[in-house]
Structure formats: structure tokens, C-alpha cells
Design a protein around this motif. Structure first.
Motif, short mmCIF file in Angstrom:
data_model
loop_
_atom_site.label_atom_id
_atom_site.label_comp_id
_atom_site.label_asym_id
_atom_site.label_seq_id
_atom_site.Cartn_x
_atom_site.Cartn_y
_atom_site.Cartn_z
N GLU A 278 -42.55 23.90 18.33
CA GLU A 278 -43.14 22.79 17.58
C GLU A 278 -42.30 22.45 16.36
O GLU A 278 -42.15 21.27 16.02
CB GLU A 278 -44.58 23.12 17.17
CG GLU A 278 -45.53 23.13 18.34
CD GLU A 278 -46.97 23.34 17.94
OE1 GLU A 278 -47.28 23.42 16.73
OE2 GLU A 278 -47.82 23.43 18.85
N HIS A 279 -41.76 23.46 15.69
CA HIS A 279 -40.87 23.20 14.55
C HIS A 279 -39.69 22.35 15.00
O HIS A 279 -39.34 21.36 14.35
CB HIS A 279 -40.34 24.52 13.97
CG HIS A 279 -41.35 25.32 13.22
ND1 HIS A 279 -41.12 26.63 12.88
CD2 HIS A 279 -42.58 25.01 12.73
CE1 HIS A 279 -42.18 27.10 12.21
NE2 HIS A 279 -43.07 26.13 12.11
N THR B 44 -40.69 18.77 15.75
CA THR B 44 -40.99 18.03 14.53
C THR B 44 -39.71 17.59 13.83
O THR B 44 -39.58 16.43 13.42
CB THR B 44 -41.87 18.87 13.58
OG1 THR B 44 -43.09 19.19 14.26
CG2 THR B 44 -42.17 18.14 12.29
N ALA C 213 -38.17 14.75 15.74
CA ALA C 213 -38.89 13.49 15.51
C ALA C 213 -38.54 12.90 14.14
O ALA C 213 -38.37 11.68 14.01
CB ALA C 213 -40.39 13.72 15.64
N ILE C 214 -38.40 13.76 13.15
CA ILE C 214 -38.01 13.28 11.81
C ILE C 214 -36.58 12.74 11.85
O ILE C 214 -36.29 11.69 11.27
CB ILE C 214 -38.18 14.39 10.75
CG1 ILE C 214 -39.67 14.67 10.54
CG2 ILE C 214 -37.51 13.99 9.43
CD1 ILE C 214 -39.96 15.88 9.68
N ILE D 184 -45.43 11.66 13.87
CA ILE D 184 -45.03 12.87 13.12
C ILE D 184 -46.23 13.44 12.37
O ILE D 184 -46.44 14.66 12.35
CB ILE D 184 -43.86 12.55 12.16
CG1 ILE D 184 -42.59 12.28 12.99
CG2 ILE D 184 -43.64 13.67 11.15
CD1 ILE D 184 -41.46 11.64 12.19
N LYS D 185 -47.01 12.58 11.76
CA LYS D 185 -48.21 13.04 11.04
C LYS D 185 -49.15 13.77 11.99
O LYS D 185 -49.72 14.80 11.64
CB LYS D 185 -48.91 11.87 10.36
CG LYS D 185 -48.17 11.35 9.16
CD LYS D 185 -48.68 10.02 8.63
CE LYS D 185 -50.15 9.88 8.55
NZ LYS D 185 -50.58 8.56 8.04
N MET E 46 -48.29 15.30 14.83
CA MET E 46 -47.64 16.56 15.20
C MET E 46 -47.86 17.61 14.11
O MET E 46 -48.19 18.76 14.40
CB MET E 46 -46.13 16.35 15.38
CG MET E 46 -45.72 15.52 16.56
SD MET E 46 -43.95 15.12 16.50
CE MET E 46 -43.26 16.66 17.08
N ILE E 47 -47.62 17.21 12.87
CA ILE E 47 -47.73 18.15 11.75
C ILE E 47 -49.18 18.56 11.53
O ILE E 47 -49.46 19.74 11.25
CB ILE E 47 -47.09 17.55 10.48
CG1 ILE E 47 -45.56 17.50 10.67
CG2 ILE E 47 -47.47 18.36 9.24
CD1 ILE E 47 -44.81 16.80 9.55
N HIS F 209 -50.07 21.09 14.21
CA HIS F 209 -49.34 22.33 13.93
C HIS F 209 -49.95 23.06 12.73
O HIS F 209 -50.16 24.27 12.78
CB HIS F 209 -47.87 21.98 13.67
CG HIS F 209 -47.02 23.16 13.40
ND1 HIS F 209 -46.46 23.92 14.40
CD2 HIS F 209 -46.61 23.71 12.23
CE1 HIS F 209 -45.76 24.89 13.86
NE2 HIS F 209 -45.83 24.79 12.55
N ARG G 177 -38.02 16.44 5.14
CA ARG G 177 -37.29 17.23 6.14
C ARG G 177 -36.75 18.51 5.53
O ARG G 177 -36.86 19.59 6.12
CB ARG G 177 -36.15 16.42 6.77
CG ARG G 177 -35.58 17.14 7.98
CD ARG G 177 -34.30 16.51 8.48
NE ARG G 177 -33.92 16.98 9.79
CZ ARG G 177 -33.51 18.21 10.07
NH1 ARG G 177 -33.44 19.15 9.14
NH2 ARG G 177 -33.17 18.55 11.31
N LEU H 74 -39.62 20.95 4.90
CA LEU H 74 -40.08 21.52 6.17
C LEU H 74 -39.10 22.54 6.72
O LEU H 74 -39.50 23.61 7.18
CB LEU H 74 -40.29 20.42 7.21
CG LEU H 74 -41.59 19.63 7.10
CD1 LEU H 74 -41.56 18.44 8.04
CD2 LEU H 74 -42.78 20.51 7.37
#
Length: 188
Positions: free
Chosen positions: A55-56, A59, A62-63, A84-85, A87-88, A91, A146, A149
Motif C-alpha cells: 500500500e505504501h 500510494t 499515485a502521488i 489518493i485521499k 487510499m490514505i 490505509h 510525499r 509520507l
């Protein structure tokens, strides 16, 4: 009542009811499909640690795609940011409700800092949502997101998650994997 003796209104109601039921069934199947697709990379992982790492990676990819999208396409930027929102959020829910409590039990203080970092990420996402997607500050804030994260993810992947996985028995790791996947399916 034979079909020919039904009133026109009854026929319209029956047809409408069938259409509503078919539409609801299609929507339910589509929702299940979306959930399966969203959770599949995590669910197919060997364990919770590998799933979160996947998942990291997704993400950050995607960013990167959003960062490469021109300011001349604000609608595309908005759609990508919304994805993205989501996904995060999914997660974060898995980590905050399943993994971090286990880290707190096993390693104490680290979970508090991880939750704080999640709050900072959510604040940056809020700002990005409010910003004009054509503003150069959007790209700057996205790059800051980014970076934050990536630093957060490295700490989890390189130190905290492997340490937790080692402290737990095989059975505890399996249970943690199942619990994390169930949490993810709820918001997938």
C-alpha cells in the motif's frame, strides 16, 4: 390477476420495482467488486507487513502520477487527489485501528508518534483539497506531503513493522493480518 387485466399503473409500478431491484443488485455487486479490487493487493500479501508495504508503494506511485499531471488539467488533479485521499484513509484506518494498538502494546511510545504523523498527513491532504489545483503552491505542498509520507513509511517498513512481526508468534501475525484486512475491507 392475469397480466391483461392489470391496470396500466400496476404495470408501471411492477416495471419500476424490477428496475430498482436490478439497479440495486448491480450497485451492490459493483461495490463488492470495488472493495475486492481495492483490498486485493493487501489481502494477497503474505502477511500484514508486506500488505502495508504494498500500500505504501501504491500510494507513492499515485502521488508521483499526480505530481506529473500538468496544472493545465485541474480536473484530473482533483480526481487523482480524491483517489489518493481514499487510499490514505483506508490505509490509516488499518494502521490506527489494528497495527498501532499492537505496536503500543509491544513497543509503547512509537504508536503515539505514528498517530501524530498521520494527523499531519491528513492536515496536508485537507490543504491540498482546498487549494486551487492550478496554483504552483499545490505542487509544493504535494511534494511536502510525499516527503513526509516517505519518511514515515521508511520508519515503519525498516524499523517498527519488522520489529513487531518478530515479537509476535506466527499465530498472532496471522490474526493481525486477518484483522487488518477486515478493517481495510470496511472502507475499501
Amino acid at each position: 390477476m392475469p397480466r391483461s387485466s392489470r391496470s396500466p399503473a400496476a404495470g408501471i409500478i411492477a416495471t419500476t420495482a424490477r428496475s430498482v431491484l436490478v439497479t440495486a443488485g448491480v450497485a451492490a455487486l459493483a461495490n463488492l467488486g470495488r472493495k475486492a479490487l481495492t483490498q486485493a493487493p493487501t489481502a494477497m500479501a503474505r502477511d500484514w507487513c508486506e500488505g502495508l508495504t504494498r500500500e505504501h508503494e501504491a500510494t507513492l506511485a499515485a502521488i508521483d502520477k499526480l505530481m506529473a499531471t500538468s496544472a493545465d488539467h485541474p480536473g484530473s488533479r482533483t480526481m487523482q487527489l480524491n483517489a489518493i485521499k481514499h487510499m490514505i484513509a483506508k490505509h490509516a484506518l488499518q494502521e490506527e485501528n489494528v497495527i498501532y494498538p499492537m505496536i503500543a502494546r509491544e513497543a509503547g511510545d512509537a504508536a503515539g508518534e505514528l498517530n501524530k504523523e498521520h494527523g499531519e498527513v491528513k492536515a496536508m491532504l485537507f490543504e491540498l483539497t482546498r487549494m486551487d489545483k492550478t496554483d504552483p503552491a499545490f505542487a509544493t505542498t504535494l511534494a511536502q506531503l510525499r516527503g513526509a509520507l516517505e519518511e514515515h513509511m521508511r520508519e515503519e517498513e525498516d524499523v517498527l513493522f519488522p520489529a513487531l512481526r518478530e515479537r509476535l508468534s506466527d499465530d498472532e501475525n496471522r490474526k493481525l493480518t486477518r484483522a487488518m484486512n477486515m478493517a481495510g475491507v470496511m472502507v475499501a
